[in-house]
Every structure is written in structure tokens, then in C-alpha cells.
Design a protein around this motif. Structure first.
Motif, PDB file in Angstrom:
ATOM      1  N   ASN A 113       8.793  64.564  40.619  1.00 10.10           N
ATOM      2  CA  ASN A 113       9.058  63.947  39.325  1.00 10.10           C
ATOM      3  C   ASN A 113      10.575  63.782  39.114  1.00 10.10           C
ATOM      4  O   ASN A 113      11.336  64.744  39.226  1.00 10.10           O
ATOM      5  CB  ASN A 113       8.458  64.839  38.223  1.00 10.10           C
ATOM      6  N   GLY A 154       5.715  73.486  37.256  1.00 13.80           N
ATOM      7  CA  GLY A 154       5.552  72.681  36.052  1.00 13.80           C
ATOM      8  C   GLY A 154       6.574  73.051  35.004  1.00 13.80           C
ATOM      9  O   GLY A 154       7.434  73.904  35.222  1.00 13.80           O
ATOM     10  N   ARG A 327       5.273  75.301  48.471  1.00  6.15           N
ATOM     11  CA  ARG A 327       4.305  74.394  47.839  1.00  6.15           C
ATOM     12  C   ARG A 327       3.681  73.449  48.875  1.00  6.15           C
ATOM     13  O   ARG A 327       4.328  73.078  49.856  1.00  6.15           O
ATOM     14  CB  ARG A 327       4.975  73.568  46.734  1.00  6.15           C
ATOM     15  N   SER A 330       2.792  66.596  49.600  1.00  9.54           N
ATOM     16  CA  SER A 330       1.979  65.491  49.090  1.00  9.54           C
ATOM     17  C   SER A 330       1.238  64.832  50.255  1.00  9.54           C
ATOM     18  O   SER A 330       1.627  64.973  51.414  1.00  9.54           O
ATOM     19  CB  SER A 330       2.870  64.442  48.434  1.00  9.54           C
ATOM     20  N   ASP A 337       3.948  56.358  40.662  1.00 10.40           N
ATOM     21  CA  ASP A 337       3.341  56.372  39.325  1.00 10.40           C
ATOM     22  C   ASP A 337       4.430  56.137  38.280  1.00 10.40           C
ATOM     23  O   ASP A 337       5.193  57.039  37.947  1.00 10.40           O
ATOM     24  CB  ASP A 337       2.650  57.728  39.106  1.00 10.40           C
ATOM     25  N   LEU A 340       4.392  58.663  35.324  1.00  6.05           N
ATOM     26  CA  LEU A 340       4.138  60.074  35.669  1.00  6.05           C
ATOM     27  C   LEU A 340       4.605  60.977  34.515  1.00  6.05           C
ATOM     28  O   LEU A 340       5.755  60.891  34.096  1.00  6.05           O
ATOM     29  CB  LEU A 340       4.916  60.418  36.945  1.00  6.05           C
ATOM     30  N   THR A 343       5.176  66.757  32.897  1.00 11.11           N
ATOM     31  CA  THR A 343       4.520  68.005  33.289  1.00 11.11           C
ATOM     32  C   THR A 343       4.038  67.999  34.749  1.00 11.11           C
ATOM     33  O   THR A 343       3.751  69.058  35.301  1.00 11.11           O
ATOM     34  CB  THR A 343       3.318  68.267  32.369  1.00 11.11           C
ATOM     35  N   THR A 344       3.925  66.820  35.357  1.00  2.00           N
ATOM     36  CA  THR A 344       3.518  66.754  36.776  1.00  2.00           C
ATOM     37  C   THR A 344       4.773  66.736  37.643  1.00  2.00           C
ATOM     38  O   THR A 344       5.396  65.691  37.820  1.00  2.00           O
ATOM     39  CB  THR A 344       2.659  65.493  37.051  1.00  2.00           C
ATOM     40  N   SER A 347       3.562  65.453  42.932  1.00  2.00           N
ATOM     41  CA  SER A 347       2.323  64.648  42.939  1.00  2.00           C
ATOM     42  C   SER A 347       1.765  64.500  44.348  1.00  2.00           C
ATOM     43  O   SER A 347       2.371  64.870  45.309  1.00  2.00           O
ATOM     44  CB  SER A 347       2.514  63.292  42.282  1.00  2.00           C
TER      45      SER A 347
END
Ligand SMILES: Nc1ncnc2c1ncn2[C@@H]1O[C@H](COP(=O)(O)OP(=O)(O)OP(=O)(O)O)[C@@H](O)[C@H]1O
Ligand SMILES: [Mg+2]
Length: 347
Positions: A113, A154, A327, A330, A337, A340, A343-344, A347
Motif C-alpha cells: 500500500n 495493518g 510475511r 503476493s 487496485d 486500495l 487498512t490493506t 495485497s
């Protein structure tokens, strides 16, 4: 992994083609090619022009970043890219380039993000973010107050603008005052020669508004108030004191941003405030935040101005944190997006 991850970040959400390379939280290269001059005569970013400029700038900017960092692309441990929010066509160029690199180099891909990246970039200058920390995110398209603990998991939104973003207000008021696009830096420069002589409204600070919008912002009323004030001067045939209007407008924006951020810090018992996004480059906002935060017992962190506006280093910084925290990358069919949500983060 025995060494800190070497991560390449790609940013193309608006009009800057940014390629950043970091090793952990160490910045190795931050190459940016901007198409801002091509948009200036339109008074705003033209999406098609931005997309084409990204296509043309991608490979040369990538080469420049790798050269500056002194690395070969095959040395890279992971590729990170802004997957949103932003202009759809512009995002697509970066996402396609990132997929090609990840596939060609056989390295993991992280679609991140853009807004979280504006927060993550501060770690390149000031080390790991304290947990928890409050982030005041003020950019061309967004204005939010976020509580951040582990950014890769997040963010907790406390408030946001209900109309214009702070940067958008700077750009619109600059246009009204006859200053070039993008207006933020010009208001900042001109305001330094002016006096705060006009008491412009502070959006969503009345007692009634605070009940519903304690940590939200509103800048469209302020923009209208500036427009009315300027019109009245022009109607009266008097010269518009551009520097004073700029200084008074800037003061109104910064006052609300800093006031609400420090109120939020107090309410949550948070002692660290980071300020990110293009408007965080504003000299008055930086000075006011440092001064008022000190009085409130809050520590302030703001990246240097060049890292506040869009760049690839911020994307690489967030990508490196994703790798460091283990993490899951993807998928290679990662979509761009344009809307987007903040909070995301991954992705
Ligand atoms: N010194 C400054 N003072 C005030 N505003 C500034 C300054 N420098 C840049 N800005 C503003 O910052 C904005 C650009 O920031 P940024 O590059 O983060 O926005 P964006 O990427 O277009 O939007 P978003 O991050 O919301 O997608 C513009 O509105 C610009 O006028
Ligand atoms: Mg931005």
C-alpha cells in the motif's frame, strides 16, 4: 537469510517513477523520474500522460538505481511495488514491471500500500518505528490519522478527511493565488515572506463537530473561505496580498493537523508521532509539530522532504519490513487496485 534483505521497490501510483533499493533499513539508492512538468500546463496530473511517462522512465530509472546502489539485479532478495491506491493506468505499469522482475529473477513479489509506504520510509532515516506510534499521513490524495503497531499487519484508522486531502487544499489554494502546480511547495515558499494576518476557519474543530469528527479533517470549507476572501479583495479593486493569504492558509491547515494529532496521541497515551506524505515536506508543519509536540511530551519523527513526496525508497522500505517479518509474498497475478483501502497494507 544471513544478511539483511536487499529489496527493490517500485513506485508508479501518480506522476513519479520511483525505484528505491534498500538493505534492511539502509537506503542504497532512490532514483526518481517525475513527469510533473508535462502536467503543469493542465493544472493537474493527466492520467494517460502519467502512464506513458512511467513506461518511458521505467528501465532508465531502474538502471540508474542499480548503478547508484552498486548492485546487480540478480543480487536482489525481493521486489516490492505499490499496488494501490493511485491512478489505475499508472499503477499497472509499476505492477507489470515488478512482476516481470520477480518472475525473471525468481524472487518473491510484495504488492504494498502506497500510504503505508509513506509511513514505512521514516525507518530509513530514524530506525524502527516505536510500537505503538501515531502516524499523521498527509498527501495529495489522502489525510489520515492512524495508530500503527506492526505496520506489516495493518493500521488502525482513527480519522481521515471527509472532503479534500491536505495536499489537494494546498494545490487548489495555490491555483487560486496564481501559483504554479503542484502548489504545496510554492505556498510554503511564498508564505515564508508573508504574515499570518487572516484568521481562516479551522475545519471540524467546533464543539459540535468534535462530537462526531474528533479526529477527522475537512479542508474544503477553508478552501472556499480563501476563495471568498480573495474575490472580495478583487471586487474592491484592491491588490491581493498573496504572501499573507498563503501564510494564513498554511497556518490554518497546520494548526488543525497538529492539534488533532496531539489530541489523538494524548487520548491513546501514545508518545511518538510520525508525519508522512507530501505535505509533511511543509516547513511550517514540521516546525509547528516539533514545537507543540515537545510541549505535549510527544516525540516527532518526519522524514527529510525528499522522502516525504513519492519515491521508490518508501516502497522498498516497506517491502524490506515484509521480508524481515516473514510475511507471505503476493501472488504473481497481483492486481493493481486504484482504491486500495489504507487498512490493506499487503495485497
Ligand atoms: N512543502 C510543501 N508544503 C505543502 N504541501 C506540499 C509540499 N510539498 C509537497 N506538497 C504537496 O504534497 C502533495 C504530493 O504528495 P504525494 O506525492 O505524497 O501525493 P500523492 O502521491 O499524489 O497522493 P497520495 O499519496 O495520497 O496518493 C501535493 O499536493 C503537494 O502540493
Ligand atoms: Mg503519495
Amino acid at each position: 537469510m544471513t544478511h539483511e534483505p536487499l529489496v527493490l521497490g517500485i513506485e508508479t501510483s501518480c506522476d513519479e517513477t520511483g525505484i528505491g533499493i534498500v538493505r534492511g533499513t539502509t537506503l542504497l539508492a532512490d532514483a526518481v523520474a517525475s513527469s510533473v512538468d508535462e502536467h503543469a500546463r493542465f493544472g493537474g496530473v493527466v492520467p494517460e500522460v502519467a502512464s506513458r511517462a512511467h513506461l518511458e522512465a521505467m528501465v532508465p530509472t531502474l538502471r540508474r538505481a542499480a548503478e547508484t546502489a552498486g548492485i546487480r539485479l540478480s543480487d536482489v532478495d525481493a521486489v516490492a511495488v505499490t499496488s494501490g491506491p493511485g491512478l489505475a493506468g499508472a499503477l499497472l505499469v509499476g505492477v507489470a514491471a515488478a512482476k516481470a522482475l520477480a518472475l525473471g529473477l525468481d524472487k518473491p513479489l510484495y504488492g504494498v500500500n502506497h500510504l503505508a509506504a509513506h509511513v514505512a520510509v521514516d525507518q530509513l532515516e530514524h530506525g524502527p518505528l516505536p510500537e505503538p506510534c501515531l502516524a499523521l499521513l498527509v498527501s495529495g490524495g489522502h489525510s489520515s490519522l492512524l495508530q500503527v503497531t506492526d505496520l506489516t499487519l495493518g493500521v488502525d484508522p482513527m480519522g481521515a478527511t471527509i472532503d479534500d486531502a491536505a495536499g489537494e487544499a494546498f494545490d487548489k489554494v495555490a491555483r487560486l493565488l496564481g501559483l504554479p502546480f503542484p502548489g504545496g511547495p510554492h505556498i510554503d515558499r511564498v508564505a515564508a515572506e508573508g504574515q499570518i494576518t487572516i484568521d481562516f476557519p479551522r475545519g471540524l474543530t467546533s464543539r459540535r463537530d468534535l462530537e462526531r469528527h474528533r479526529f477527522d479533517f475537512s479542508f474544503s470549507g477553508l478552501k472556499t473561505a480563501v476563495a471568498r476572501w480573495v474575490e472580495a479583495k478583487e471586487r474592491a479593486g484592491e491588490p491581493v496580498p498573496v504572501a499573507d493569504v498563503a501564510a494564513s492558509f498554511q497556518e490554518a491547515v497546520c494548526d488543525v493537523l497538529v492539534r488533532k494529532a496531539l489530541d489523538a496521541a494524548r487520548e491513546r497515551g501514545i508518545e511518538d508521532l510520525m508525519i508522512g506524505g507530501g505535505v509533511a515536506a511543509n516547513s511550517r508543519l514540521r516546525a509547528m509539530a516539533v514545537e507543540r509536540a515537545a510541549a505535549a511530551g510527544v516525540r516527532v519523527r518526519v522524514p527529510r522532504p525528499g522522502l516525504c513526496t513519492d519515491n521508490g525508497a518508501m516502497v522498498a522500505a516497506l517491502g524490506a519490513e515484509m521480508v524481515a517479518r516473514g510475511r507471505t509474498p503476493s501472488a504473481l497475478d497481483l492486481p493493481a487496485d486504484s482504491s486500495l483501502p489504507v487498512t490493506t497494507v499487503l495485497s
